[in-house]
Design a protein around this motif. Structure first.
Motif, PDB file in Angstrom:
ATOM      1  N   GLU A  18       0.812  -1.219   0.000  1.00 13.35           N
ATOM      2  CA  GLU A  18       0.000   0.000   0.000  1.00 13.35           C
ATOM      3  C   GLU A  18       0.846   1.270   0.000  1.00 13.35           C
ATOM      4  N   ASN A  51       0.316   3.762  -2.768  1.00 12.39           N
ATOM      5  CA  ASN A  51      -1.047   4.269  -2.998  1.00 12.39           C
ATOM      6  C   ASN A  51      -1.052   5.789  -2.895  1.00 12.39           C
ATOM      7  N   ARG A  52      -1.818   6.425  -3.756  1.00  9.54           N
ATOM      8  CA  ARG A  52      -1.995   7.877  -3.678  1.00  9.54           C
ATOM      9  C   ARG A  52      -2.883   8.202  -2.481  1.00  9.54           C
ATOM     10  N   ASP A  81       2.155  10.218  -1.567  1.00  9.48           N
ATOM     11  CA  ASP A  81       1.625   8.865  -1.560  1.00  9.48           C
ATOM     12  C   ASP A  81       1.717   8.387  -0.111  1.00  9.48           C
ATOM     13  N   ALA A 134      -6.624   6.268   1.772  1.00  9.20           N
ATOM     14  CA  ALA A 134      -5.711   5.652   0.804  1.00  9.20           C
ATOM     15  C   ALA A 134      -5.609   4.143   0.969  1.00  9.20           C
ATOM     16  N   THR A 135      -5.922   3.644   2.163  1.00 10.46           N
ATOM     17  CA  THR A 135      -5.755   2.212   2.437  1.00 10.46           C
ATOM     18  C   THR A 135      -7.075   1.506   2.740  1.00 10.46           C
TER      19      THR A 135
END
Length: 197
Positions: free
Chosen positions: A31, A34-35, A42, A139-140
């Motif tokens: 992750e 991830n943005r 990120d 984001a997660t």
């Protein structure tokens, strides 16, 4: 952003750090790229920013120059999936050790962006950690793990500290994003800060 004289912001600051630390500990290696809704970061960079902020807070509390700490730490070997959680935990421990001194709450501390009484600085960073916890959670995919009371407090503080009419293209907050009045509080906080919930 103000914390009333005599008010101790440390218990609420600790709750915001608890939340951010849980988010950091939950991040998986897959992750990290991830943005996040925070445009500059990120997940890896946002974790580096949060650890950096903790390092800056420890330095200013100890009377040192926080400007020597980069805005984003990028020297964490994150092959191990506990690396960021460990870095956050260690930095938090140092902040709590330094800021255990009650006298710091009434002293002026110089941050990279302002000189403020210690209690006001901790209050401000409480709300920053709250907002960035949402960024990580978004984001997660862990939005169900957030404390709504922290978002209520942050939204109230940012409404005073960062009104829409005082923002510019160079500032940290974009234009307010429209959301329904009955949107949940973290969506309203994110939208107020210019993020897409």
């Amino acid at each position: 952003m103000t914390a009333p004289s005599g008010n101790d912001p440390r218990p609420t600051f600790a709750r915001a750090l608890d939340q951010a630390e849980r988010q950091a500990a939950s991040v998986r290696p897959d992750e990290l790229d991830n943005r996040t809704p925070c445009a500059d970061y990120d997940v890896r960079a946002l974790l580096g920013h949060l650890v950096s902020v903790l390092n800056k807070l420890a330095r200013v509390g100890a009377g040192a120059d926080a400007s020597e700490v980069p805005d984003v730490l990028d020297d964490i070997d994150d092959i191990d999936d506990t690396a960021w959680a460990g870095a956050f935990h260690r930095a938090r421990g140092e902040v709590e050790r330094v800021w255990a001194d009650d006298a710091l709450l009434g002293q002026m501390v110089t941050l990279p962006w302002a000189t403020l009484p210690g209690r006001v600085a901790l209050d401000a960073y409480t709300h920053e950690f709250t907002a960035h916890s949402w960024d990580l959670a978004h984001a997660t995919g862990r939005l169900d793990r957030l404390d709504p009371d922290l978002a209520v407090r942050a939204l109230e503080a940012f409404s005073q500290f960062a009104p829409p009419e005082m923002r510019s293209e160079q500032g940290p907050f974009g234009p307010v994003v429209a959301v329904p009045d009955d949107a949940e509080v973290y969506s309203r906080l994110a939208a107020y800060l210019g993020r897409q919930p």
